[in-house]
Design an enzyme around this catalytic site. Structure first.
Site, PDB file in Angstrom:
ATOM      1  N   ASP A 170     -30.477 -25.443 -44.914  1.00  0.00           N
ATOM      2  CA  ASP A 170     -31.970 -25.830 -44.646  1.00  0.00           C
ATOM      3  C   ASP A 170     -32.888 -24.306 -44.990  1.00  0.00           C
ATOM      4  OD1 ASP A 170     -33.844 -26.814 -41.803  1.00  0.00           O
ATOM      5  OD2 ASP A 170     -34.020 -26.870 -43.821  1.00  0.00           O
ATOM      6  N   ASN A 178     -45.036 -22.753 -48.676  1.00  0.00           N
ATOM      7  CA  ASN A 178     -45.985 -23.894 -49.159  1.00  0.00           C
ATOM      8  C   ASN A 178     -47.215 -23.471 -49.163  1.00  0.00           C
ATOM      9  OD1 ASN A 178     -43.985 -25.254 -50.983  1.00  0.00           O
ATOM     10  ND2 ASN A 178     -43.841 -26.724 -49.203  1.00  0.00           N
ATOM     11  N   ASP A 187     -41.991 -24.903 -55.139  1.00  0.00           N
ATOM     12  CA  ASP A 187     -41.042 -25.437 -56.087  1.00  0.00           C
ATOM     13  C   ASP A 187     -39.825 -24.517 -56.595  1.00  0.00           C
ATOM     14  OD1 ASP A 187     -41.834 -27.959 -55.542  1.00  0.00           O
ATOM     15  OD2 ASP A 187     -43.181 -27.931 -57.349  1.00  0.00           O
ATOM     16  N   GLU A 213     -36.321 -29.537 -48.143  1.00  0.00           N
ATOM     17  CA  GLU A 213     -36.038 -28.279 -48.349  1.00  0.00           C
ATOM     18  C   GLU A 213     -34.421 -28.087 -47.932  1.00  0.00           C
ATOM     19  OE1 GLU A 213     -38.059 -27.969 -44.216  1.00  0.00           O
ATOM     20  OE2 GLU A 213     -38.159 -29.009 -46.285  1.00  0.00           O
TER      21      GLU A 213
END
Length: 267
Positions: A170, A178, A187, A213
């Site tokens: 994770d 983000n 991304d 993620e």
């Protein structure tokens, strides 16, 4: 002002600073009250972020499901078109056979070749659609659907026990990436992490984008004593150097949880 704007993170930080200054000044009850309020606000911020993460994960799952349904619909439509074409060709063959038996053999040979090519093209298209439906479009990794098929092929018998390890990877504070650097940077982080994880594993190991993620690593036939060392290598592979996203250099770390199988005593 921050409270009216709904900026709970800033309000929480202000309460924390207030509590620390009050503590230094010797106003301990007031400091305790301020820090208690900071803790409450911090918990509220965490709860909101967790809810947002769950919503984003659900949206990703829904999008993946819609993509699968669309791929299946396209395959069904292609099959129906081929069936209609085959029926039309068969009717034409009967008409030609009644008109001229000699010409029928030549026409049949040509049509059968065309039908065979169409079937081969259809089979190739179906394989391409199946492959695409089992891949994550962003990272190119396998997705959940591929993992389930892979496990079913490896363990065809229901009573057979899987031997190996599963590691769930994770990305830490991905929402912050983000929010602060933009979704394009996020991304780029996911794509680079997918490549680093794949490069750190063996050919027989499988890396899956589990969602959002999160990545899942399936490692067959690995002794339990070596799993923690593998997790450490994956941590180093990810955090060893920043991820390049355009002009940005983003430091990225991950958290890893793992389990080894079979689980005693029921295997």
């Amino acid at each position: 002002i921050e409270q009216r704007a709904g900026a709970l993170t800033n309000v929480s930080e202000i309460r924390r600073e207030l509590g620390l200054y009050l503590e230094k000044a010797g106003f301990l009850p007031e400091a305790w009250a301020a820090l208690t309020e900071h803790r409450r606000l911090a918990d509220e911020v965490f709860r909101q972020e967790h809810q947002q993460a769950v919503l984003e994960l659900q949206e990703a799952f829904d999008a993946e499901r819609r993509e699968r349904e669309l791929a299946l619909l396209k395959t069904e439509n292609a099959l129906k078109e081929q069936q209609l074409l085959a029926r039309d060709l068969q009717q034409g063959l009967w008409a030609v056979g009644i008109a001229a038996g000699g010409l029928l053999l030549a026409v049949v040979a040509v049509l059968l070749r065309r039908l065979g090519a169409s079937n081969r093209d259809l089979a190739s298209s179906n394989r391409a659609l199946e492959h695409a439906s089992e891949r994550d479009p962003l990272t190119g990794l396998a997705n959940r659907r591929h993992l389930l098929r892979h496990l079913a092929e490896r363990q065809p018998a229901a009573e057979a026990a899987f031997e190996g390890a599963l590691l769930l990877v994770d990305v830490d504070h991905f929402k912050r990436i983000n929010d602060e650097q933009g979704h394009a940077a996020g991304d780029a982080v996911l794509v680079e992490l997918a490549q680093r994880l794949a490069a750190a594993l063996r050919d027989e190991d499988l890396v899956v984008r589990w969602g959002g993620e999160e990545f899942l690593v399936l490692v067959p036939s690995l002794p339990a004593a070596q799993v923690q060392a593998l997790a450490g290598r994956l941590l180093e592979a990810v955090a060893g150097e920043p991820v390049a996203a355009g002009r940005l250099r983003i430091d990225v770390t991950v958290s890893i949880g793992f389990a080894t199988y079979p689980l005693p005593p029921a295997r």
